[in-house]
Motif scaffolding. Structure first.
Motif, PDB file in Angstrom:
ATOM      1  N   PRO A 268       0.611  -1.271   0.503  1.00  0.00           N
ATOM      2  CA  PRO A 268      -0.009  -0.434   0.366  1.00  0.00           C
ATOM      3  C   PRO A 268       1.172   1.193  -0.250  1.00  0.00           C
ATOM      4  O   PRO A 268       0.211   2.102  -0.769  1.00  0.00           O
ATOM      5  N   ALA A 269       1.676   1.853   0.893  1.00  0.00           N
ATOM      6  CA  ALA A 269       2.984   2.695   0.896  1.00  0.00           C
ATOM      7  C   ALA A 269       3.102   2.561  -0.392  1.00  0.00           C
ATOM      8  O   ALA A 269       4.167   3.820  -1.015  1.00  0.00           O
ATOM      9  N   ASP A 270       3.504   1.867  -1.702  1.00  0.00           N
ATOM     10  CA  ASP A 270       3.414   2.079  -2.654  1.00  0.00           C
ATOM     11  C   ASP A 270       2.920   3.356  -3.639  1.00  0.00           C
ATOM     12  O   ASP A 270       2.739   3.891  -4.315  1.00  0.00           O
ATOM     13  N   LEU A 271       1.476   3.148  -3.259  1.00  0.00           N
ATOM     14  CA  LEU A 271       0.367   4.198  -4.315  1.00  0.00           C
ATOM     15  C   LEU A 271       0.363   5.931  -2.993  1.00  0.00           C
ATOM     16  O   LEU A 271       0.808   6.760  -3.650  1.00  0.00           O
TER      17      LEU A 271
ATOM     18  N   LEU B  67      -5.074   2.210   3.238  1.00  0.00           N
ATOM     19  CA  LEU B  67      -5.446   3.965   2.179  1.00  0.00           C
ATOM     20  C   LEU B  67      -4.388   4.956   2.656  1.00  0.00           C
ATOM     21  O   LEU B  67      -5.178   5.229   3.519  1.00  0.00           O
ATOM     22  N   SER B  68      -4.004   4.994   2.204  1.00  0.00           N
ATOM     23  CA  SER B  68      -2.983   6.643   1.988  1.00  0.00           C
ATOM     24  C   SER B  68      -3.901   7.754   1.742  1.00  0.00           C
ATOM     25  O   SER B  68      -5.020   7.584   0.904  1.00  0.00           O
ATOM     26  N   MET B  69      -3.419   8.455   1.950  1.00  0.00           N
ATOM     27  CA  MET B  69      -3.927   9.801   1.839  1.00  0.00           C
ATOM     28  C   MET B  69      -3.774  10.218   1.057  1.00  0.00           C
ATOM     29  O   MET B  69      -5.729  10.619  -0.099  1.00  0.00           O
ATOM     30  N   ASN B  70      -2.781  10.413  -0.031  1.00  0.00           N
ATOM     31  CA  ASN B  70      -2.570  10.522  -1.746  1.00  0.00           C
ATOM     32  C   ASN B  70      -3.196   9.402  -2.640  1.00  0.00           C
ATOM     33  O   ASN B  70      -3.794   9.696  -3.254  1.00  0.00           O
ATOM     34  N   ALA B  71      -3.769   8.446  -1.824  1.00  0.00           N
ATOM     35  CA  ALA B  71      -4.171   7.446  -2.591  1.00  0.00           C
ATOM     36  C   ALA B  71      -6.155   7.716  -2.487  1.00  0.00           C
ATOM     37  O   ALA B  71      -6.698   7.959  -3.735  1.00  0.00           O
ATOM     38  N   SER B  72      -6.395   8.137  -1.682  1.00  0.00           N
ATOM     39  CA  SER B  72      -7.520   8.917  -1.808  1.00  0.00           C
ATOM     40  C   SER B  72      -7.169  10.468  -2.739  1.00  0.00           C
ATOM     41  O   SER B  72      -8.650  10.480  -3.520  1.00  0.00           O
ATOM     42  N   ASN B  73      -7.001  10.748  -2.985  1.00  0.00           N
ATOM     43  CA  ASN B  73      -6.726  12.053  -3.739  1.00  0.00           C
ATOM     44  C   ASN B  73      -6.756  11.720  -4.957  1.00  0.00           C
ATOM     45  O   ASN B  73      -6.976  12.199  -5.596  1.00  0.00           O
ATOM     46  N   LEU B  74      -6.060  10.038  -5.766  1.00  0.00           N
ATOM     47  CA  LEU B  74      -6.089   9.935  -6.672  1.00  0.00           C
ATOM     48  C   LEU B  74      -6.981   9.656  -7.157  1.00  0.00           C
ATOM     49  O   LEU B  74      -7.761  10.179  -8.629  1.00  0.00           O
ATOM     50  N   TYR B  75      -7.806   9.138  -6.065  1.00  0.00           N
ATOM     51  CA  TYR B  75      -9.345   8.905  -6.199  1.00  0.00           C
ATOM     52  C   TYR B  75     -10.415  10.381  -6.676  1.00  0.00           C
ATOM     53  O   TYR B  75     -11.268  10.023  -8.104  1.00  0.00           O
ATOM     54  N   TYR B  76      -9.466  11.522  -5.979  1.00  0.00           N
ATOM     55  CA  TYR B  76     -11.225  12.262  -6.652  1.00  0.00           C
ATOM     56  C   TYR B  76     -10.129  12.892  -7.866  1.00  0.00           C
ATOM     57  O   TYR B  76     -10.996  13.610  -8.142  1.00  0.00           O
ATOM     58  N   GLN B  77      -9.496  12.672  -8.524  1.00  0.00           N
ATOM     59  CA  GLN B  77      -8.749  12.827  -9.019  1.00  0.00           C
ATOM     60  C   GLN B  77      -9.428  12.460 -10.597  1.00  0.00           C
ATOM     61  O   GLN B  77      -9.564  13.521 -11.718  1.00  0.00           O
ATOM     62  N   THR B  78      -9.482  11.454 -10.333  1.00  0.00           N
ATOM     63  CA  THR B  78     -10.860  10.603 -11.576  1.00  0.00           C
ATOM     64  C   THR B  78     -11.975  10.975 -11.205  1.00  0.00           C
ATOM     65  O   THR B  78     -12.501  11.044 -12.182  1.00  0.00           O
ATOM     66  N   LEU B  79     -12.129  11.066 -10.141  1.00  0.00           N
ATOM     67  CA  LEU B  79     -13.715  11.885  -9.821  1.00  0.00           C
ATOM     68  C   LEU B  79     -13.885  13.089 -10.986  1.00  0.00           C
ATOM     69  O   LEU B  79     -15.065  13.490 -11.287  1.00  0.00           O
ATOM     70  N   LYS B  80     -13.214  14.516 -10.030  1.00  0.00           N
ATOM     71  CA  LYS B  80     -12.950  15.377 -11.242  1.00  0.00           C
ATOM     72  C   LYS B  80     -13.194  15.489 -12.522  1.00  0.00           C
ATOM     73  O   LYS B  80     -13.755  16.213 -13.407  1.00  0.00           O
ATOM     74  N   ARG B  81     -12.527  14.205 -13.440  1.00  0.00           N
ATOM     75  CA  ARG B  81     -12.105  14.056 -14.754  1.00  0.00           C
ATOM     76  C   ARG B  81     -13.277  13.802 -15.424  1.00  0.00           C
ATOM     77  O   ARG B  81     -13.559  14.404 -16.752  1.00  0.00           O
ATOM     78  N   VAL B  82     -14.226  12.476 -14.504  1.00  0.00           N
ATOM     79  CA  VAL B  82     -15.482  12.603 -15.764  1.00  0.00           C
ATOM     80  C   VAL B  82     -15.963  13.792 -15.364  1.00  0.00           C
ATOM     81  O   VAL B  82     -16.800  13.293 -16.111  1.00  0.00           O
ATOM     82  N   GLU B  83     -16.116  14.194 -13.722  1.00  0.00           N
ATOM     83  CA  GLU B  83     -17.817  15.076 -14.333  1.00  0.00           C
ATOM     84  C   GLU B  83     -16.682  16.365 -15.066  1.00  0.00           C
ATOM     85  O   GLU B  83     -18.427  16.695 -15.612  1.00  0.00           O
ATOM     86  N   GLU B  84     -16.074  16.323 -15.239  1.00  0.00           N
ATOM     87  CA  GLU B  84     -16.079  17.794 -16.634  1.00  0.00           C
ATOM     88  C   GLU B  84     -16.144  17.047 -17.498  1.00  0.00           C
ATOM     89  O   GLU B  84     -17.132  17.454 -18.604  1.00  0.00           O
ATOM     90  N   GLY B  85     -16.187  15.533 -17.830  1.00  0.00           N
ATOM     91  CA  GLY B  85     -16.802  14.666 -19.237  1.00  0.00           C
ATOM     92  C   GLY B  85     -18.070  15.156 -19.577  1.00  0.00           C
ATOM     93  O   GLY B  85     -19.365  15.328 -20.037  1.00  0.00           O
ATOM     94  N   PHE B  86     -19.111  14.582 -18.658  1.00  0.00           N
ATOM     95  CA  PHE B  86     -20.246  14.076 -17.722  1.00  0.00           C
ATOM     96  C   PHE B  86     -20.653  16.345 -17.735  1.00  0.00           C
ATOM     97  O   PHE B  86     -21.610  16.404 -18.641  1.00  0.00           O
TER      98      PHE B  86
END
Length: 310
Positions: free
Chosen positions: A48-51, A146-165
């Protein structure tokens, strides 16, 4: 010179997960003539630390690269994803619709249940490394930390897909499965996105739960309360796995007992049931539901969507 395969699909796993999540699905797709490929997202498959130091662009570039590689090998290109992986492939599909034949999305992470806190995960990673840790996990298919950065990575995917919608809708066939009681995503928001942004009349959304009066005729309802199987409701991950899956199946040795209960499971006193995260009732212990009792039916629904392209 090798002849192109008629159709292929790239499958992208979720945050902390692995390509092993697609074993059952991939076998079904291969039997239908698909060339199936999947990827291991950067930071996965090790520890997990590799994320902690992964950047969103690494994921995006990796997925885009493998889509381009597969595109050269097939006449008909499909994309599929689970959870965070569904966000990644959907973002690509919205920007490159002419290349894509359709989407297969399982518990897509389009709408998070933690939407108010996620925007702070990027800043938070400078002050806190872990959201939670489980160093004793025996789960061979996913990380349980789950690392804090991993959570932020998910948030980035969420923002990107919302831009498409916000910009457009997607006209090709789409198959989506979601659970009403999913603890990770906001299920009703996924239905709204499906109705608004996925316009193809042959698209289908399978809803595991009670009928909610949605006005979209493309939605199929399947009851998630199955008392004769000790199933109270469906979890985020259960949709992908057959009942006899080697690791997550009903009779496998591995069980997700860490499921938001206030106590430790006692086989002498507790009636064992299965559910999404966090359900509690007196006299029952709810382990995570890790298989899909409707798996064969869902494959039939999915196949109808795939064949609607013909």
């Amino acid at each position: 010179m090798n002849q192109k395969a008629s159709k292929g699909i790239l499958l992208v796993h979720g945050l902390g997960d692995s390509p092993g999540y697609f074993q059952d699905l991939a076998q079904e797709l291969v039997s239908q003539g698909f060339l199936v490929r999947t990827v291991l997202l950067t930071g996965h498959g090790s520890k997990p630390a590799d994320l902690i130091n992964v950047e969103f662009e690494q994921w995006e570039n990796l997925v885009n690269h493998h889509i381009k590689l597969l595109e050269k090998e097939v006449d008909e290109l499909w994309l599929g994803g689970f959870s965070t992986g569904a966000n990644l492939v959907t973002s690509y599909a919205f920007e490159n619709e002419e290349e894509i034949s359709g989407l297969l999305l399982f518990s897509p992470g389009f709408a998070s249940d933690e939407r108010t806190l996620l925007p702070f995960s990027g800043i938070g990673s400078f002050f806190k490394t872990w959201l939670f840790q489980n160093d004793n996990s025996q789960n061979i298919l996913r990380y349980e930390s789950l690392s804090m950065n991993a959570s932020n990575l998910y948030y980035q995917t969420l923002k990107r897909v919302e831009e498409g919608f916000e910009k457009k809708s997607f006209s090709k066939p789409v198959f989506i499965t979601i659970s009403e009681d999913d603890s990770v995503i906001t299920s009703k928001d996924i239905v709204s996105i499906f109705t608004k942004n996925f316009k193809n009349p042959k698209s289908q959304l399978v809803w595991f739960g009670k009928e909610n009066g949605f006005k979209d005729s493309r939605i199929t309802y399947l009851p998630s309360y199955i008392p004769n199987q000790k199933i109270a409701n469906f979890s985020h991950l259960s949709v992908l796995f057959k009942k006899d899956n080697f690791f997550y199946g009903k009779n496998s040795e591995y069980k997700m007992f860490r499921n938001g209960q206030d106590k430790i499971y006692n086989s002498q006193n507790d009636e064992l049931w299965y559910s999404a995260w966090g359900l509690q009732e007196e006299g029952k212990y709810f382990a995570r539901l890790t298989w899909n009792p409707y798996f064969k039916k869902n494959i039939k629904n999915m196949t109808e969507v795939i064949n609607s392209n013909k």
